[in-house]
Design an enzyme around this catalytic site. Sequence first.
Site, PDB file in Angstrom:
ATOM      1  N   LYS A  31     -10.632 -25.183 110.263  1.00 30.89           N
ATOM      2  CA  LYS A  31     -10.387 -24.383 109.063  1.00 30.89           C
ATOM      3  C   LYS A  31     -11.002 -25.097 107.865  1.00 30.89           C
ATOM      4  O   LYS A  31     -10.706 -26.264 107.612  1.00 30.89           O
ATOM      5  CB  LYS A  31      -8.892 -24.197 108.833  1.00 30.89           C
ATOM      6  CG  LYS A  31      -8.595 -23.309 107.638  1.00 30.89           C
ATOM      7  CD  LYS A  31      -7.116 -23.034 107.512  1.00 30.89           C
ATOM      8  CE  LYS A  31      -6.365 -24.086 106.749  1.00 30.89           C
ATOM      9  NZ  LYS A  31      -6.688 -24.152 105.319  1.00 30.89           N
ATOM     10  N   ASP A  58     -10.988 -20.354 104.946  1.00 31.59           N
ATOM     11  CA  ASP A  58      -9.703 -20.037 104.305  1.00 31.59           C
ATOM     12  C   ASP A  58      -9.858 -20.090 102.792  1.00 31.59           C
ATOM     13  O   ASP A  58      -9.441 -21.041 102.140  1.00 31.59           O
ATOM     14  CB  ASP A  58      -8.673 -21.070 104.802  1.00 31.59           C
ATOM     15  CG  ASP A  58      -7.295 -20.887 104.203  1.00 31.59           C
ATOM     16  OD1 ASP A  58      -6.979 -19.766 103.759  1.00 31.59           O
ATOM     17  OD2 ASP A  58      -6.523 -21.866 104.197  1.00 31.59           O
ATOM     18  N   LYS A  60      -8.924 -17.413 100.816  1.00 29.84           N
ATOM     19  CA  LYS A  60      -7.850 -16.578 100.235  1.00 29.84           C
ATOM     20  C   LYS A  60      -8.352 -15.809  99.023  1.00 29.84           C
ATOM     21  O   LYS A  60      -7.828 -15.941  97.915  1.00 29.84           O
ATOM     22  CB  LYS A  60      -6.647 -17.442  99.841  1.00 29.84           C
ATOM     23  CG  LYS A  60      -6.040 -18.246 100.975  1.00 29.84           C
ATOM     24  CD  LYS A  60      -4.770 -18.936 100.522  1.00 29.84           C
ATOM     25  CE  LYS A  60      -4.129 -19.770 101.607  1.00 29.84           C
ATOM     26  NZ  LYS A  60      -4.820 -21.044 101.890  1.00 29.84           N
ATOM     27  N   ASP A  63      -9.321 -10.756  94.043  1.00 31.26           N
ATOM     28  CA  ASP A  63     -10.016 -10.354  92.819  1.00 31.26           C
ATOM     29  C   ASP A  63     -10.123  -8.835  92.861  1.00 31.26           C
ATOM     30  O   ASP A  63      -9.522  -8.193  93.731  1.00 31.26           O
ATOM     31  CB  ASP A  63     -11.406 -11.030  92.775  1.00 31.26           C
ATOM     32  CG  ASP A  63     -11.907 -11.224  91.345  1.00 31.26           C
ATOM     33  OD1 ASP A  63     -11.715 -10.309  90.516  1.00 31.26           O
ATOM     34  OD2 ASP A  63     -12.506 -12.268  91.057  1.00 31.26           O
ATOM     35  N   THR A 121       3.194 -20.162 103.116  1.00 31.19           N
ATOM     36  CA  THR A 121       4.292 -20.844 103.824  1.00 31.19           C
ATOM     37  C   THR A 121       4.942 -21.918 102.952  1.00 31.19           C
ATOM     38  O   THR A 121       5.977 -22.461 103.303  1.00 31.19           O
ATOM     39  CB  THR A 121       3.793 -21.470 105.140  1.00 31.19           C
ATOM     40  OG1 THR A 121       2.537 -22.098 104.891  1.00 31.19           O
ATOM     41  CG2 THR A 121       3.637 -20.437 106.220  1.00 31.19           C
ATOM     42  N   ARG A 213      -2.034 -31.721 108.335  1.00 31.84           N
ATOM     43  CA  ARG A 213      -1.688 -33.142 108.239  1.00 31.84           C
ATOM     44  C   ARG A 213      -1.069 -33.751 109.485  1.00 31.84           C
ATOM     45  O   ARG A 213      -1.174 -34.963 109.683  1.00 31.84           O
ATOM     46  CB  ARG A 213      -0.793 -33.350 107.008  1.00 31.84           C
ATOM     47  CG  ARG A 213      -1.598 -33.212 105.713  1.00 31.84           C
ATOM     48  CD  ARG A 213      -0.735 -32.969 104.513  1.00 31.84           C
ATOM     49  NE  ARG A 213      -0.170 -31.631 104.519  1.00 31.84           N
ATOM     50  CZ  ARG A 213       0.545 -31.117 103.523  1.00 31.84           C
ATOM     51  NH1 ARG A 213       0.792 -31.839 102.444  1.00 31.84           N
ATOM     52  NH2 ARG A 213       1.014 -29.880 103.588  1.00 31.84           N
TER      53      ARG A 213
HETATM   54  O1  C5P Z   1      -1.217 -30.036 106.364  1.00 27.13           O
HETATM   55  P1  C5P Z   1      -0.656 -28.694 106.728  1.00 27.13           P
HETATM   56  O2  C5P Z   1      -0.481 -28.523 108.229  1.00 27.13           O
HETATM   57  O3  C5P Z   1       0.573 -28.325 105.928  1.00 27.13           O
HETATM   58  O4  C5P Z   1      -1.823 -27.674 106.316  1.00 27.13           O
HETATM   59  C1  C5P Z   1      -1.676 -26.294 106.392  1.00 27.13           C
HETATM   60  C2  C5P Z   1      -2.977 -25.657 106.034  1.00 27.13           C
HETATM   61  O5  C5P Z   1      -2.811 -24.237 106.105  1.00 27.13           O
HETATM   62  C3  C5P Z   1      -3.469 -25.975 104.621  1.00 27.13           C
HETATM   63  O6  C5P Z   1      -4.885 -26.036 104.677  1.00 27.13           O
HETATM   64  C4  C5P Z   1      -3.037 -24.764 103.805  1.00 27.13           C
HETATM   65  O7  C5P Z   1      -3.923 -24.495 102.748  1.00 27.13           O
HETATM   66  C5  C5P Z   1      -3.096 -23.645 104.838  1.00 27.13           C
HETATM   67  N1  C5P Z   1      -2.232 -22.491 104.591  1.00 27.13           N
HETATM   68  C6  C5P Z   1      -0.868 -22.583 104.447  1.00 27.13           C
HETATM   69  N2  C5P Z   1      -0.096 -21.466 104.210  1.00 27.13           N
HETATM   70  C7  C5P Z   1      -0.693 -20.263 104.125  1.00 27.13           C
HETATM   71  C8  C5P Z   1      -2.075 -20.156 104.281  1.00 27.13           C
HETATM   72  C9  C5P Z   1      -2.820 -21.292 104.523  1.00 27.13           C
HETATM   73  O8  C5P Z   1      -0.311 -23.679 104.570  1.00 27.13           O
HETATM   74  N3  C5P Z   1       0.056 -19.178 103.951  1.00 27.13           N
END
Ligand code: C5P
Length: 236
Positions: A31, A58, A60, A63, A121, A213
């Site tokens: 991603k 990603d 998002k 606009d 999330t 992470r």
């Molecule tokens: O590090 P972590 O597992 O929390 O990363 C989650 C990834 O998913 C990040 O890149 C974040 O931008 C993305 N994301 C998210 N929630 C969403 C859409 C994308 O956490 N609704």
Amino acid sequence: MEQEPIVALDFPTWEISRKFLENFETPLFVKVGMELYLQNGPLILEELKKMNHRIFLDLKLHDIPNTVGQAMKGLAQFEIDLINVHAAGGVKMMEQAMEGLIQGTQAGKERPKLISVTQLTSTSEEQMKKEQLILVPLVDSVLHYAEITKEAGLDGVVCSPHEAAAIQDACGREFLKVTPGIRLKGDAVQDQNRIASPSQARLLGASAIVVGRSITGAADPAEAYRRVKTEWEGQS
Ligand code: C5P
């Protein structure tokens, strides 16, 4: 869509991303989010494609419909696999996003799948009510966004694993539920709010998981990826 975990390359530079990818022997589904894309540009997509990685871009997008449609048309040329918009942009914006993607996809190539972000999330119900002034329960807001996404003809949504089952009931099994907010047991929650483990996500009906992470911050990223994949595939 294949079920392999999608690894979030949340890094500032291509150099760091390339080094991180050296930990893995086979191509991944990665991603690319705004941190990496906005600092390094579309060249990064070409580099990843040369290495046979699949790409979830990603960005998002959110606009006016014409702007998002034209942006999608341009982005389709990079042969990404998955891309997203914010459902809050509305049905017309999502329809034009899809139209742009179709127009921009070269003949004989597969159109990237298009999904929408419902509620991030990282957003809690309390925060949604206070800051967005959406006064229904969070799951209702997510379901509403999923329904208008389906109405606009998109392929699915980004959501928390905890909302996947309700979305499946409302929008059908084929409708994609791509779920971030994934943590291995013992990992820190950090800024996420509605988290689940890879196996919980599978049991809750997710179509794909996005992991950042828990893998990128691990001492041994390849080992963490294997743990995530094994759990996700139901082998542990
Ligand atoms: O590090 P972590 O597992 O929390 O990363 C989650 C990834 O998913 C990040 O890149 C974040 O931008 C993305 N994301 C998210 N929630 C969403 C859409 C994308 O956490 N609704």
